[in-house]
Each structure stands twice: as C-alpha cells, then as structure tokens.
Design a protein around this motif. Structure first.
Motif, PDB file in Angstrom:
ATOM      1  N   THR A  11      16.575 -15.474  29.929  1.00 52.20           N
ATOM      2  CA  THR A  11      17.856 -16.334  29.691  1.00 52.20           C
ATOM      3  C   THR A  11      19.342 -16.659  30.419  1.00 52.20           C
ATOM      4  O   THR A  11      19.636 -17.720  30.360  1.00 52.20           O
ATOM      5  CB  THR A  11      18.128 -15.558  27.542  1.00 52.20           C
ATOM      6  OG1 THR A  11      19.123 -14.535  28.876  1.00 52.20           O
ATOM      7  CG2 THR A  11      17.591 -15.577  27.138  1.00 52.20           C
ATOM      8  N   GLY A  12      18.747 -15.828  31.102  1.00 49.00           N
ATOM      9  CA  GLY A  12      20.098 -16.415  31.992  1.00 49.00           C
ATOM     10  C   GLY A  12      21.443 -15.989  32.150  1.00 49.00           C
ATOM     11  O   GLY A  12      22.693 -16.576  32.695  1.00 49.00           O
ATOM     12  N   ILE A  13      21.342 -14.008  31.074  1.00 49.67           N
ATOM     13  CA  ILE A  13      22.849 -14.307  30.955  1.00 49.67           C
ATOM     14  C   ILE A  13      23.252 -12.803  31.434  1.00 49.67           C
ATOM     15  O   ILE A  13      22.888 -12.014  30.455  1.00 49.67           O
ATOM     16  CB  ILE A  13      23.019 -14.535  28.825  1.00 49.67           C
ATOM     17  CG1 ILE A  13      22.192 -14.104  28.500  1.00 49.67           C
ATOM     18  CG2 ILE A  13      23.653 -16.318  28.961  1.00 49.67           C
ATOM     19  CD1 ILE A  13      22.280 -14.197  27.365  1.00 49.67           C
ATOM     20  N   PRO A  14      23.064 -11.955  32.605  1.00 43.85           N
ATOM     21  CA  PRO A  14      23.728 -11.492  33.113  1.00 43.85           C
ATOM     22  C   PRO A  14      24.495 -10.324  32.472  1.00 43.85           C
ATOM     23  O   PRO A  14      24.446  -9.052  31.948  1.00 43.85           O
ATOM     24  CB  PRO A  14      23.910 -11.268  34.297  1.00 43.85           C
ATOM     25  CG  PRO A  14      24.830 -12.934  34.363  1.00 43.85           C
ATOM     26  CD  PRO A  14      23.829 -13.416  33.458  1.00 43.85           C
ATOM     27  N   PHE A  15      25.620 -10.765  31.745  1.00 44.97           N
ATOM     28  CA  PHE A  15      26.431 -10.686  30.571  1.00 44.97           C
ATOM     29  C   PHE A  15      25.674  -9.202  29.732  1.00 44.97           C
ATOM     30  O   PHE A  15      26.115  -8.661  29.038  1.00 44.97           O
ATOM     31  CB  PHE A  15      27.793 -10.804  30.451  1.00 44.97           C
ATOM     32  CG  PHE A  15      27.132 -12.115  29.087  1.00 44.97           C
ATOM     33  CD1 PHE A  15      26.831 -11.777  27.499  1.00 44.97           C
ATOM     34  CD2 PHE A  15      27.086 -12.606  29.632  1.00 44.97           C
ATOM     35  CE1 PHE A  15      26.802 -12.521  27.163  1.00 44.97           C
ATOM     36  CE2 PHE A  15      26.035 -14.298  29.125  1.00 44.97           C
ATOM     37  CZ  PHE A  15      26.717 -13.978  27.740  1.00 44.97           C
ATOM     38  N   THR A 167      10.548 -26.032  34.586  1.00 45.55           N
ATOM     39  CA  THR A 167      10.089 -26.071  34.905  1.00 45.55           C
ATOM     40  C   THR A 167      10.173 -25.297  33.272  1.00 45.55           C
ATOM     41  O   THR A 167      11.479 -25.315  33.211  1.00 45.55           O
ATOM     42  CB  THR A 167       9.272 -24.769  34.977  1.00 45.55           C
ATOM     43  OG1 THR A 167       9.965 -23.744  35.406  1.00 45.55           O
ATOM     44  CG2 THR A 167       8.619 -25.690  36.928  1.00 45.55           C
ATOM     45  N   GLY A 168       9.024 -24.797  32.447  1.00 42.37           N
ATOM     46  CA  GLY A 168       9.624 -23.978  31.236  1.00 42.37           C
ATOM     47  C   GLY A 168      10.600 -22.769  31.147  1.00 42.37           C
ATOM     48  O   GLY A 168      10.988 -22.472  30.653  1.00 42.37           O
ATOM     49  N   SER A 169      10.169 -22.500  32.306  1.00 43.91           N
ATOM     50  CA  SER A 169      11.109 -20.660  32.680  1.00 43.91           C
ATOM     51  C   SER A 169      12.191 -21.221  33.349  1.00 43.91           C
ATOM     52  O   SER A 169      13.167 -19.911  34.345  1.00 43.91           O
ATOM     53  CB  SER A 169       9.879 -19.711  33.380  1.00 43.91           C
ATOM     54  OG  SER A 169       9.741 -20.108  34.195  1.00 43.91           O
ATOM     55  N   THR A 170      12.890 -22.502  33.662  1.00 50.12           N
ATOM     56  CA  THR A 170      13.622 -22.628  34.553  1.00 50.12           C
ATOM     57  C   THR A 170      15.519 -21.410  34.559  1.00 50.12           C
ATOM     58  O   THR A 170      15.671 -21.962  32.483  1.00 50.12           O
ATOM     59  CB  THR A 170      14.528 -23.571  34.575  1.00 50.12           C
ATOM     60  OG1 THR A 170      13.223 -24.576  35.588  1.00 50.12           O
ATOM     61  CG2 THR A 170      15.569 -23.602  36.140  1.00 50.12           C
ATOM     62  N   ARG A 171      15.453 -20.560  34.867  1.00 48.96           N
ATOM     63  CA  ARG A 171      17.371 -19.985  34.141  1.00 48.96           C
ATOM     64  C   ARG A 171      18.128 -20.121  35.131  1.00 48.96           C
ATOM     65  O   ARG A 171      17.460 -20.465  36.933  1.00 48.96           O
ATOM     66  CB  ARG A 171      16.944 -18.819  34.170  1.00 48.96           C
ATOM     67  CG  ARG A 171      16.144 -19.206  32.504  1.00 48.96           C
ATOM     68  CD  ARG A 171      16.583 -19.521  31.101  1.00 48.96           C
ATOM     69  NE  ARG A 171      15.146 -19.739  29.712  1.00 48.96           N
ATOM     70  CZ  ARG A 171      14.562 -20.270  29.056  1.00 48.96           C
ATOM     71  NH1 ARG A 171      14.774 -21.447  30.752  1.00 48.96           N
ATOM     72  NH2 ARG A 171      14.097 -20.399  28.557  1.00 48.96           N
ATOM     73  N   GLY A 172      19.048 -20.523  35.203  1.00 46.01           N
ATOM     74  CA  GLY A 172      19.937 -20.356  36.046  1.00 46.01           C
ATOM     75  C   GLY A 172      20.703 -21.741  36.462  1.00 46.01           C
ATOM     76  O   GLY A 172      20.392 -22.422  36.006  1.00 46.01           O
ATOM     77  N   GLY A 173      20.990 -21.993  37.236  1.00 49.16           N
ATOM     78  CA  GLY A 173      22.001 -23.179  37.554  1.00 49.16           C
ATOM     79  C   GLY A 173      21.947 -23.813  36.212  1.00 49.16           C
ATOM     80  O   GLY A 173      22.685 -25.391  36.088  1.00 49.16           O
ATOM     81  N   GLU A 174      22.897 -23.118  35.360  1.00 48.00           N
ATOM     82  CA  GLU A 174      24.240 -23.369  33.992  1.00 48.00           C
ATOM     83  C   GLU A 174      25.085 -24.785  34.654  1.00 48.00           C
ATOM     84  O   GLU A 174      25.788 -23.962  35.455  1.00 48.00           O
ATOM     85  CB  GLU A 174      24.446 -22.561  33.321  1.00 48.00           C
ATOM     86  CG  GLU A 174      23.175 -21.970  32.652  1.00 48.00           C
ATOM     87  CD  GLU A 174      23.584 -20.887  31.582  1.00 48.00           C
ATOM     88  OE1 GLU A 174      23.300 -20.730  30.424  1.00 48.00           O
ATOM     89  OE2 GLU A 174      24.468 -19.839  32.061  1.00 48.00           O
ATOM     90  N   THR A 175      25.276 -25.301  34.246  1.00 46.56           N
ATOM     91  CA  THR A 175      26.671 -25.771  34.009  1.00 46.56           C
ATOM     92  C   THR A 175      27.057 -26.330  32.564  1.00 46.56           C
ATOM     93  O   THR A 175      26.633 -26.220  31.864  1.00 46.56           O
ATOM     94  CB  THR A 175      26.728 -27.774  34.198  1.00 46.56           C
ATOM     95  OG1 THR A 175      24.898 -28.307  33.353  1.00 46.56           O
ATOM     96  CG2 THR A 175      25.281 -27.567  35.725  1.00 46.56           C
ATOM     97  N   THR A 176      28.302 -26.318  32.213  1.00 47.12           N
ATOM     98  CA  THR A 176      29.525 -26.773  31.490  1.00 47.12           C
ATOM     99  C   THR A 176      29.105 -28.792  30.870  1.00 47.12           C
ATOM    100  O   THR A 176      29.301 -28.552  29.581  1.00 47.12           O
ATOM    101  CB  THR A 176      30.751 -26.427  31.368  1.00 47.12           C
ATOM    102  OG1 THR A 176      31.366 -26.439  32.513  1.00 47.12           O
ATOM    103  CG2 THR A 176      30.597 -24.970  31.221  1.00 47.12           C
ATOM    104  N   ASN A 177      28.655 -29.453  31.985  1.00 46.82           N
ATOM    105  CA  ASN A 177      28.786 -30.817  31.406  1.00 46.82           C
ATOM    106  C   ASN A 177      27.097 -31.205  31.717  1.00 46.82           C
ATOM    107  O   ASN A 177      25.888 -30.513  32.315  1.00 46.82           O
ATOM    108  CB  ASN A 177      29.034 -31.747  31.832  1.00 46.82           C
ATOM    109  CG  ASN A 177      28.770 -30.947  33.875  1.00 46.82           C
ATOM    110  OD1 ASN A 177      28.966 -29.366  34.180  1.00 46.82           O
ATOM    111  ND2 ASN A 177      28.312 -31.873  34.778  1.00 46.82           N
ATOM    112  N   PHE A 178      27.383 -32.357  31.011  1.00 50.19           N
ATOM    113  CA  PHE A 178      25.083 -33.205  30.983  1.00 50.19           C
ATOM    114  C   PHE A 178      25.012 -32.690  33.040  1.00 50.19           C
ATOM    115  O   PHE A 178      25.346 -33.171  33.818  1.00 50.19           O
ATOM    116  CB  PHE A 178      25.164 -33.957  30.060  1.00 50.19           C
ATOM    117  CG  PHE A 178      25.421 -34.789  29.192  1.00 50.19           C
ATOM    118  CD1 PHE A 178      24.559 -33.250  28.045  1.00 50.19           C
ATOM    119  CD2 PHE A 178      26.172 -35.499  28.705  1.00 50.19           C
ATOM    120  CE1 PHE A 178      24.138 -33.725  26.349  1.00 50.19           C
ATOM    121  CE2 PHE A 178      26.560 -35.857  27.273  1.00 50.19           C
ATOM    122  CZ  PHE A 178      25.879 -34.950  26.512  1.00 50.19           C
TER     123      PHE A 178
END
Length: 339
Positions: A11-15, A167-178
């Motif tokens: 999920t890319g959510i370390p918290f 890819t289907g497993s890409t996680r990280g690099g999240e943004t708050t905009n499109f």
C-alpha cells in the motif's frame, strides 16, 4: 515477510507498519449514478456523479432512523457477505481537446482482485495495541473537500493521494494532485479516513467533525475512541488515453473529476456503515490474527460468511437516475463546470 511489513510494501503507507488487524477485500462496482444520500439526502439527482460499491440498499436518502441497512440489503458486492456498507467516490472523466468528456471505468486491483467488475479495494486497519471500537449502526462520515483546488488546501487531508501505476505493484511516488504523465496501468486513488471518534455522534452536520486524525500517534481528547481506519484504493483505467497526442496541446493533464475538478485536490470519499451484527468488531478484536492475504482473495479474519468475487459481481441495484452516461458527452453529468 511480516504481514504489517507486507502491507506497507503493497500500500505504500509506512504509518501502519505496526498495524494489528489487517482486513482487506474486494468490493465490485454496484452502481454509477448521481445520488449522494450523505451530502444531498433526498435529492434526485445529486449535483455530481458517483461510483458506489457495497450493499444494494443504497438509495437517495438512507435515513439512519428508518433505514436498517443489513436488513434492507439483499446482496453486497464485497467479499465479506455480512458487509452491506456503502463506499463511494466521485467518478473520473477524460476531457478531449474538443472539450467533450468520456467517463473512465474502474478495474479490479491487479494485486489479487482482477476478477472484480471494477469497484475498489477496501481496508479496515487496526493499531498494533489497544482497543479498537467498530462503528455503530447509523455511523457515516466523509473525508476530503470537493471545493479544494490548491496544494495548500489539501494539506488538511494528507492521506488522500494518487499513485501513477506503471505496473500493478507500483507503490510510492504518491501525489496529492493528478499525475502529470501517462500511467501505464492506470491511476490509483487512495482515500484514508480518520481513526478517532468522539464516542457520541454517529454523524455531524459536516459529516466530518465527529471524527479526527490522530496527532503524535494518539487520538485527541475531543475524539478519544479509536476506530478502524477505513481505506479505499480505486484504480481508474486511464490506459485508453495514454497517447499524449490526445492530451491538451499545452501538455497539461487531461483528467477531471465529475464535480469539475481538473487539479485532483478536491478528491473526497463517503462511507456509510452497514456490517451485520458484530462481524466487524470480531475482526478488530482478533488483532494481528486478522491478516488478510494481500495478494489473494483470502480474508483470514473472523468476519462471518464470505463470498467469491464472482458472486459479488452479480449483486446489483436499479439505477434511480435516468441519464445518458455512455460515449462522449458534451458536458459533465449535471452540467458541472470545470473550474
């Protein structure tokens, strides 16, 4: 790999690396229509278009005083057959150079849920220690603000993000905009609700004031009760428009939410609790023993009866709003302006 570490990787959510209960499942698409029984109860149609998953008791009002969701619904699109809750977001459109709009479809999560007829992945997460109180009948909430259009505004909701899936497993690099470049597999929108409740109100006029995010890992004194973190992952199939020759001449991104937001900062989600009996509480009480398989459709939690994704795909409801949503549209449904 430890379940919590795997959750962070997927999920890319370390918290939530030290999470206790990890309940993850698929909810196929139920309906796409202009209804919003939370923000616009009784109004048919609502101002903008939504995509909805969960129980087929979803309707224009869903008054908690008169509408018992588990006894009214006859089926659910979710894998836990006792979960008749409704989860919904706005819908996403591609805006062509000539100003027309094409609605995008959702698709099943590549990590375990490709059989789903669109919809979204739903999580209920509990902390690694302490009591987690499941939601009560009649509970509902929203997160996000459809009027937001700036990076400064969205700081109020840092847990609403976009991931450009290469890819289907890409996680990280999240943004708050499109995302501002084509996404090979699609755009994943992650919506994470607050985890602290005031312990009294099942709703509030804003649909948000009765809940809060923790601060410093602890719930504030005004909202002392820890509730599960409800978390959506919705994957929008943007792949038909990956050719940048179709994008605006100035190179800007071409996607717009159904409420007219071309920035992405107005992303928001709605939730109405509808679990049958104490199924959700049992899952949260199981703590780390509730460890849904993150790569397969295997819940591994005491949530009562479960069903296959294919069975969830068969659940449906009558569309209450009669309007054309197919093909290229001259304007967004409801005449929403892009601004």
């Amino acid at each position: 790999m430890h379940w919590a570490a795997l959750l962070a990787a997927v999920t890319g959510i370390p918290f939530v690396v030290d999470a206790g209960a990890i309940l993850r499942f698929s909810c196929s698409q139920l309906v796409v229509e202009r209804l919003d029984p939370l923000v616009n109860p009784g109004i048919n149609p609502s101002p903008h278009l939504h995509q909805v998953v969960g129980g087929n008791a979803f309707n224009v009002s869903m008054n908690p005083d008169t509408h018992d969701i588990p006894s009214t619904a006859t089926c659910t699109t979710c894998t836990p057959a006792d979960d008749f809750s409704n989860y919904w977001t706005a819908t996403l459109f591609f805006r062509a150079r000539n100003g027309t709009f094409k609605q995008l479809a959702t698709k099943g999560n590549p990590l375990g849920y490709t059989a789903a007829n669109g919809g979204q992945t739903v999580y209920y997460l509990g902390p690694n220690s302490g009591k987690v109180t499941a939601f009560k009948p009649g509970f509902r909430m929203t997160v996000g603000d459809p009027t937001f259009r700036t990076a400064a505004q969205i700081k109020k909701y840092p847990m609403l993000t976009y991931t450009c899936l290469q890819t289907g497993s890409t996680r990280g690099g999240e943004t708050t905009n499109f995302p501002t470049k084509p996404c090979k597999v699609g755009i994943m929108v992650s919506i994470r609700f607050p985890t602290c409740w005031d312990g009294k109100n099942l709703d509030s006029p804003s649909h948000q004031d009765h809940v809060a995010y923790p601060s410093g890992g602890k719930c504030p004194s005004t909202h002392p009760v820890t509730v599960p973190q409800v978390f959506y992952e919705t994957i929008w199939d943007t792949t038909p428009f990956n050719d940048q020759a179709l994008w605006p001449v100035d190179g800007s991104q071409p996607f717009v939410w159904s409420f007219g937001d071309p920035t992405g900062y107005g992303v928001h989600g709605d939730y109405v609790f509808g679990w049958k009996g104490d199924a959700l509480q049992k899952a949260m009480d199981a703590g780390s023993k509730c460890n849904s398989d993150l790569l397969q459709n295997n819940i591994n939690c005491p949530v009562g009866t479960t069903q296959t994704i294919q069975k969830g795909n068969q659940c449906s409801k009558k569309v209450d709003v009669n309007e054309n949503l197919e093909g290229w549209l001259a304007e967004l449904p409801g005449g929403m302006k892009v601004q």
